[in-house]
Design a protein around this motif. Structure first.
Motif, PDB file in Angstrom:
ATOM      1  N   ARG A 104       2.223   6.437 -18.935  1.00 31.73           N
ATOM      2  CA  ARG A 104       3.435   7.004 -19.519  1.00 31.73           C
ATOM      3  C   ARG A 104       3.871   6.192 -20.746  1.00 31.73           C
ATOM      4  N   ILE A 105       3.801   4.868 -20.653  1.00 32.76           N
ATOM      5  CA  ILE A 105       4.180   4.017 -21.786  1.00 32.76           C
ATOM      6  C   ILE A 105       3.278   4.294 -22.985  1.00 32.76           C
ATOM      7  N   SER A 106       1.974   4.435 -22.726  1.00 33.50           N
ATOM      8  CA  SER A 106       1.039   4.701 -23.817  1.00 33.50           C
ATOM      9  C   SER A 106       1.326   6.038 -24.488  1.00 33.50           C
ATOM     10  N   VAL A 107       1.637   7.049 -23.695  1.00 29.67           N
ATOM     11  CA  VAL A 107       1.982   8.357 -24.274  1.00 29.67           C
ATOM     12  C   VAL A 107       3.264   8.244 -25.097  1.00 29.67           C
ATOM     13  N   ASP A 108       4.238   7.486 -24.619  1.00 31.69           N
ATOM     14  CA  ASP A 108       5.469   7.270 -25.387  1.00 31.69           C
ATOM     15  C   ASP A 108       5.172   6.627 -26.737  1.00 31.69           C
ATOM     16  N   PHE A 109       4.326   5.598 -26.733  1.00 28.61           N
ATOM     17  CA  PHE A 109       3.960   4.931 -27.990  1.00 28.61           C
ATOM     18  C   PHE A 109       3.250   5.892 -28.933  1.00 28.61           C
ATOM     19  N   GLU A 110       2.336   6.688 -28.386  1.00 33.12           N
ATOM     20  CA  GLU A 110       1.584   7.616 -29.223  1.00 33.12           C
ATOM     21  C   GLU A 110       2.506   8.644 -29.862  1.00 33.12           C
ATOM     22  N   LEU A 111       3.407   9.211 -29.069  1.00 36.06           N
ATOM     23  CA  LEU A 111       4.323  10.213 -29.620  1.00 36.06           C
ATOM     24  C   LEU A 111       5.318   9.582 -30.571  1.00 36.06           C
ATOM     25  N   GLY A 112       5.742   8.343 -30.285  1.00 37.77           N
ATOM     26  CA  GLY A 112       6.664   7.662 -31.192  1.00 37.77           C
ATOM     27  C   GLY A 112       6.041   7.412 -32.540  1.00 37.77           C
ATOM     28  N   ASP A 113       4.790   6.973 -32.545  1.00 42.18           N
ATOM     29  CA  ASP A 113       4.094   6.753 -33.820  1.00 42.18           C
ATOM     30  C   ASP A 113       3.905   8.060 -34.570  1.00 42.18           C
ATOM     31  N   ARG A 114       3.652   9.132 -33.815  1.00 38.85           N
ATOM     32  CA  ARG A 114       3.435  10.420 -34.474  1.00 38.85           C
ATOM     33  C   ARG A 114       4.730  10.941 -35.091  1.00 38.85           C
ATOM     34  N   ASP A 174       9.386  10.840 -15.544  1.00 38.87           N
ATOM     35  CA  ASP A 174      10.417  11.812 -15.875  1.00 38.87           C
ATOM     36  C   ASP A 174      10.067  12.496 -17.180  1.00 38.87           C
ATOM     37  N   PRO A 175       9.816  13.811 -17.179  1.00 44.22           N
ATOM     38  CA  PRO A 175       9.412  14.482 -18.403  1.00 44.22           C
ATOM     39  C   PRO A 175      10.564  14.864 -19.308  1.00 44.22           C
ATOM     40  N   SER A 176      11.793  14.571 -18.927  1.00 52.55           N
ATOM     41  CA  SER A 176      12.939  15.045 -19.699  1.00 52.55           C
ATOM     42  C   SER A 176      12.992  14.429 -21.081  1.00 52.55           C
ATOM     43  N   ASN A 177      12.499  13.192 -21.210  1.00 51.18           N
ATOM     44  CA  ASN A 177      12.551  12.516 -22.505  1.00 51.18           C
ATOM     45  C   ASN A 177      11.260  12.638 -23.293  1.00 51.18           C
ATOM     46  N   LEU A 178      10.280  13.345 -22.743  1.00 56.05           N
ATOM     47  CA  LEU A 178       8.990  13.426 -23.417  1.00 56.05           C
ATOM     48  C   LEU A 178       8.899  14.609 -24.367  1.00 56.05           C
ATOM     49  N   GLY A 179       9.596  15.691 -24.082  1.00 53.99           N
ATOM     50  CA  GLY A 179       9.423  16.895 -24.855  1.00 53.99           C
ATOM     51  C   GLY A 179       8.210  17.666 -24.362  1.00 53.99           C
ATOM     52  N   ARG A 223       0.820  16.127 -22.566  1.00 54.69           N
ATOM     53  CA  ARG A 223      -0.104  14.985 -22.588  1.00 54.69           C
ATOM     54  C   ARG A 223      -0.139  14.298 -21.227  1.00 54.69           C
ATOM     55  N   ILE A 224       1.028  14.120 -20.618  1.00 54.11           N
ATOM     56  CA  ILE A 224       1.077  13.485 -19.301  1.00 54.11           C
ATOM     57  C   ILE A 224       0.341  14.346 -18.280  1.00 54.11           C
ATOM     58  N   GLN A 225       0.571  15.654 -18.327  1.00 53.95           N
ATOM     59  CA  GLN A 225      -0.098  16.547 -17.382  1.00 53.95           C
ATOM     60  C   GLN A 225      -1.615  16.472 -17.531  1.00 53.95           C
ATOM     61  N   ILE A 226      -2.091  16.473 -18.762  1.00 58.40           N
ATOM     62  CA  ILE A 226      -3.541  16.426 -18.985  1.00 58.40           C
ATOM     63  C   ILE A 226      -4.117  15.108 -18.496  1.00 58.40           C
ATOM     64  N   MET A 227      -3.437  13.997 -18.811  1.00 59.79           N
ATOM     65  CA  MET A 227      -3.942  12.687 -18.399  1.00 59.79           C
ATOM     66  C   MET A 227      -3.992  12.559 -16.877  1.00 59.79           C
ATOM     67  N   LEU A 228      -2.939  13.003 -16.213  1.00 57.61           N
ATOM     68  CA  LEU A 228      -2.907  12.884 -14.764  1.00 57.61           C
ATOM     69  C   LEU A 228      -3.934  13.807 -14.104  1.00 57.61           C
ATOM     70  N   LEU A 229      -4.109  14.985 -14.653  1.00 58.73           N
ATOM     71  CA  LEU A 229      -5.115  15.884 -14.089  1.00 58.73           C
ATOM     72  C   LEU A 229      -6.525  15.354 -14.328  1.00 58.73           C
ATOM     73  N   ARG A 230      -6.753  14.725 -15.460  1.00 54.02           N
ATOM     74  CA  ARG A 230      -8.058  14.097 -15.691  1.00 54.02           C
ATOM     75  C   ARG A 230      -8.286  12.967 -14.689  1.00 54.02           C
ATOM     76  N   SER A 231      -7.242  12.200 -14.419  1.00 48.76           N
ATOM     77  CA  SER A 231      -7.360  11.148 -13.400  1.00 48.76           C
ATOM     78  C   SER A 231      -7.651  11.763 -12.035  1.00 48.76           C
ATOM     79  N   LEU A 232      -6.933  12.818 -11.718  1.00 48.88           N
ATOM     80  CA  LEU A 232      -7.133  13.481 -10.430  1.00 48.88           C
ATOM     81  C   LEU A 232      -8.532  14.074 -10.327  1.00 48.88           C
ATOM     82  N   LEU A 233      -9.054  14.557 -11.436  1.00 52.15           N
ATOM     83  CA  LEU A 233     -10.403  15.119 -11.442  1.00 52.15           C
ATOM     84  C   LEU A 233     -11.436  14.054 -11.090  1.00 52.15           C
ATOM     85  N   MET A 234     -11.254  12.844 -11.625  1.00 52.69           N
ATOM     86  CA  MET A 234     -12.191  11.763 -11.323  1.00 52.69           C
ATOM     87  C   MET A 234     -12.045  11.290  -9.883  1.00 52.69           C
TER      88      MET A 234
END
Length: 819
Positions: A346-356, A419-424, A430-441
């Motif tokens: 979650r922190i990494s996704v926050d950093f990525e979106l913040g930089d974007r 909490d997705p409320s602050n992610l947009g 992005r969080i959904q994709i990352m977690l589903l990729r983790s779940l897939l593995m």
């Protein structure tokens, strides 16, 4: 006279001093006088109470010789001390040892490299002696500091530098052995000692590795070469140190490693860090592995604000540690590992979106590189989660699957930590994709005994949520996860790619008899699976991979979970999918409509061969042959080519190109199947999430289609468009005609309730009840309002209560209340 006085004085000297003086020759080059040394040794063994005086006198002579730079006599004195130390084992040796250590300290304090090496060798010999009783007052603080300093020697002469460093490492090894074997072993594990010992060893391991890295990893050296290689000696000492660590002092030995890697910036690149922790994990006792993993997780939390490459380096180290620890017991850290990794995801996704967001207008290269670095972090986290989860036993893996699924942001549920409320929208996706990729593995290779264990309701419901159908990639991940859990006989690889399979028997599909648990699962949750496939086919952004995964889902459901009742439901679902493409209520693109038709053709071809009903196979083969000649774009081999000519429209009257319900019912009727349910069109089940979802509600898009195709009713369909005449209007007004229509409606309703499955009847009733409830709520909201009051009316906006007062003269009273 003077000579006689000297002889008289010499005769009056204590015997131990005379014996000590006699071992020193006139010329130091002659070495130790062995005969006199034997006499001194015999005297010391015979009179052990004199050992402390012998040691004190030898120390006095050695100190004097060191100051006068008479190094030859220093060597003789140390040789004599070593021999006495090895020969005497008694209670009185304790005071002698103090004198010995004092002399070793003198040598180590000197600036002469030869004396430092000499003192180190003597200390190592002393460390190998096992004492009968513990020493409660002896401490090795000075030796730890001095040997650690020698490990960092920067002598300009490379040979001398190498020699001093080797001596320092051997000295540390001697201290570790002596302190650990002693009863007061806890003193060496104190942080002030570990902060000197561990960095000194790592410094030598890293320095030599920098030189050897140009030519590749060094091979295992021979025994003679090991002594000349500080790196090998330091690694052996480090392994020995960790191997002696216990539960209470493990953390003190590991924490200096993080400080060293931070100080020298060795997380990026992290080859040395990975090698260090491999040594740690293989050297410590297996039951203490979770301590190391906890320390890595804690350090990751400390460095969470560092650059992406540093965090990626730490996570890769964690991956290596987990890979080793997962082979054995890792204690209570299972959920902690996943919880921490998901938090950093979650922190990494926050950093990525913040930089974007910060560079939305500039689009600089540095920002794109930061985003790619964050992707490296995210991939490292996913790889760690997947590797760790796939190495767990099935009972723990099912818990981890539930844990990860609970973190996925799903509409209508509250995630426990993400909490997705602050992610947009973008961050949530992005969080959904990352977690589903983790779940897939994590689910890869999972073999549940029953399908209900692999897909429990608390896991299946959020997995099939409409929130995870917003994007093509999300739908692909969900289907792949379902494949991992449904496919218990490894048939998925044989079904890869959507195609018309000429002979299914060539695939050599493995399957077992459907168990009672699987039948019960399909009765409870089958409608959810059908609904997910049905809605997945109606998405406009579907690509070829989506259709391939949908085909695999239908095929695996047929192999693993299909009895006769499920087969009928799957056929009804296939016909409903065909109706989606023909009627096109959702205004799908032509590619999607042709893709759905190709999906239905590929699946019914597979299903007909699996149930092996000749008439059914004949009907499916005939339709496929007709399509190959007249409408090849309805077949997967054509529609999914790079360049395919699409039709401008689909003609509903071309019955030869479609799979007809009445034909299928006729073909299956003679084989024992309950074909009466085929006449009832499939309607997807409506859930509460459909009303919460941002997507178009299926309540508004799905309705009961009674006469979709000519094959659904009679083969020869009568045209519904009639010429409007006076007689037609007269018949419409006629009461008898109305009564007949009412009777026909009642007959259809009764027939539907008799033949349709309970799940569909419940779904239709629930849809009507929900629509009535919503309409009633709107009416009540408009009509029922509290009367005005002079004291004020309370309204709640944005969570705050507000009172509005109404003056009495503005209030409207009924006429009966006014007089």
């Amino acid at each position: 006279l003077s000579a006689g006085v000297c002889c008289c004085c010499a005769a009056l000297r204590p015997r131990y001093k005379r014996l000590v003086d006699n071992i020193f020759p006139e010329d130091p080059k002659d070495g130790l006088v062995k005969a006199d040394m034997e006499k001194l040794t015999f005297y010391a063994v015979s009179a052990p109470e004199k050992l402390d005086r012998i040691g004190a006198y030898l120390a006095e002579r050695l100190s004097r010789d060191v100051v006068r730079h008479r190094y030859g006599y220093v060597l003789i004195a140390m040789e004599a001390l070593d021999q006495l130390l090895m020969a005497c084992h008694s209670q009185s040796i304790k005071p002698f040892v103090e004198s010995f250590l004092h002399m070793v300290a003198k040598l180590l304090e000197s600036g002469e490299p030869k004396l430092q090496v000499l003192g180190t060798n003597s200390f190592v010999k002393f460390a190998n002696i096992e004492e009968d009783t513990p020493s409660y007052h002896r401490r090795y603080d000075f030796f730890v500091s001095r040997f650690s300093a020698m490990c960092h020697s920067c002598d300009p002469d490379p040979e001398i530098q190498n020699e001093i460093r080797i001596a320092g490492i051997r000295g540390i090894q001697g201290v570790v052995r002596k302190a650990v074997n002693d009863e007061l072993r806890a003193t060496i594990w104190e942080p002030q000692h570990m902060d000197k010992i561990v960095p000194s060893l790592l410094f030598n391991m890293h320095k030599i590795e920098d030189v050897d890295s140009r030519t590749g990893a060094p091979s295992s050296p021979a025994a003679g070469v090991k002594e000349e290689n500080p790196s090998v000696l330091a690694e052996n000492c480090f392994r020995e140190l960790l191997g002696r660590a216990t539960y209470g002092n493990m953390n003190n030995a590991v924490r200096p490693v993080f400080a060293h890697l931070d100080h020298h910036r060795l997380w990026d690149p992290n080859e040395f860090a990975v090698s260090c922790f491999k040594i740690i994990m293989y050297s410590i006792q297996a039951q203490y592995s979770h301590h190391v993993i906890q320390e890595i997780l804690g350090h990751l939390d400390v460095r969470k604000r560092d650059s992406a490459r540093v965090r990626a380096g730490i996570i890769q180290v964690l991956l290596e540690a987990v890979a080793i620890a997962a082979k054995g017991s890792i204690g209570p850290t299972v959920l902690e590992v996943f919880n921490t990794l998901l938090k950093h995801l979650r922190i990494s996704v926050d950093f990525e979106l913040g930089d974007r967001r910060s560079s939305a207008g500039s689009g600089t290269l540095s920002t794109s590189s930061k985003e790619s670095d964050e992707r490296i972090v995210q991939n490292a986290i996913i790889q760690t989660i997947g590797f760790f989860g796939s190495n767990l036993p099935d009972y723990q893996r099912s818990e981890i699957m539930m844990f990860i699924m609970s973190k996925v942001p799903v509409l209508g549920t509250t995630s426990k930590s993400l909490d997705p409320s602050n992610l947009g929208d973008l961050g949530t996706r992005r969080i959904q994709i990352m977690l589903l990729r983790s779940l897939l593995m994590v689910t890869s290779g999972y073999k549940g005994t029953t399908i209900s264990n692999a897909l429990p309701a608390p896991f299946l419901d959020p997995l099939l949520s409409p929130s995870l159908m917003e994007d093509s990639e999300l739908r692909q991940l969900v289907l792949e996860i379902l494949h991992n859990l449904i496919d218990r006989h490894d048939n998925r690889a044989k079904l890869r790619g959507i195609r018309i399979i000429p002979d299914v028997s060539d695939l050599k599909i493995k399957r077992d008899k459907i168990s009672r648990q699987d039948v019960s699962f399909m009765k409870k949750h089958g409608q959810q699976l059908y609904r997910h496939i049905y809605l997945g086919c109606k998405e406009e952004d579907n690509v070829q991979k989506n259709f391939e995964l949908l085909f695999t889902s239908l095929a695996l459901t047929t192999i693993e979970l299909a009895n006769e009742e499920v087969v009928i439901d799957l056929i009804r679902l296939a016909i409903a999918l065909q109706d989606i493409a023909i009627i096109n209520e959702d205004n799908l693109p032509m590619f999607n409509r042709c893709g759905v038709m190709a999906l239905v053709a590929a699946y019914l071809n597979f299903l007909s061969q699996m149930i092996a009903v000749p008439a059914f196979c004949q009907h499916v083969s005939k339709v496929i042959e007709t399509r190959s000649v007249e409408a090849a774009y309805f077949l997967p081999e054509t529609i999914f080519k790079d360049k395919c000519d699409l039709p401008k429209s689909l003609e509903k009257d071309e019955k030869d190109l479609f799979f007809l319900t009445n034909k299928i019912a006729e073909s299956l009727g003679g084989s024992g199947y309950n074909v009466e349910r085929l006449s009832v069109p499939y309607v997807p089940q409506v859930t509460d999430e459909d009303r919460l979802s941002r997507r178009k509600s299926i309540v508004d898009t799905v309705s009961i289609q009674v006469d979709i195709l000519s094959g659904n009713g009679s083969e020869d369909k009568v045209d519904n468009t009639e010429e409007i005449t006076f007689e037609a209007l007269k018949k419409a007004i006629d009461n008898n005609g109305l009564e007949e229509q009412e009777k026909e409606k009642r007959r259809l309703v009764i027939e539907k309730f008799q033949k349709a499955p309970f799940e569909e009847i419940a779904a239709q009733c629930e849809t009507k009840a929900n629509m009535l409830h919503d309409r009633l709520a709107q009416i009540l909201e408009l009509t029922i309002r509290p009367p005005p009051s002079p004291s004020g009316t309370m309204t709640i906006t944005s969570g705050h209560a507000h009172y509005h007062s109404v003056p009495v003269y503005e209030m409207k009273f009924p006429d009966l209340c006014v007089y």
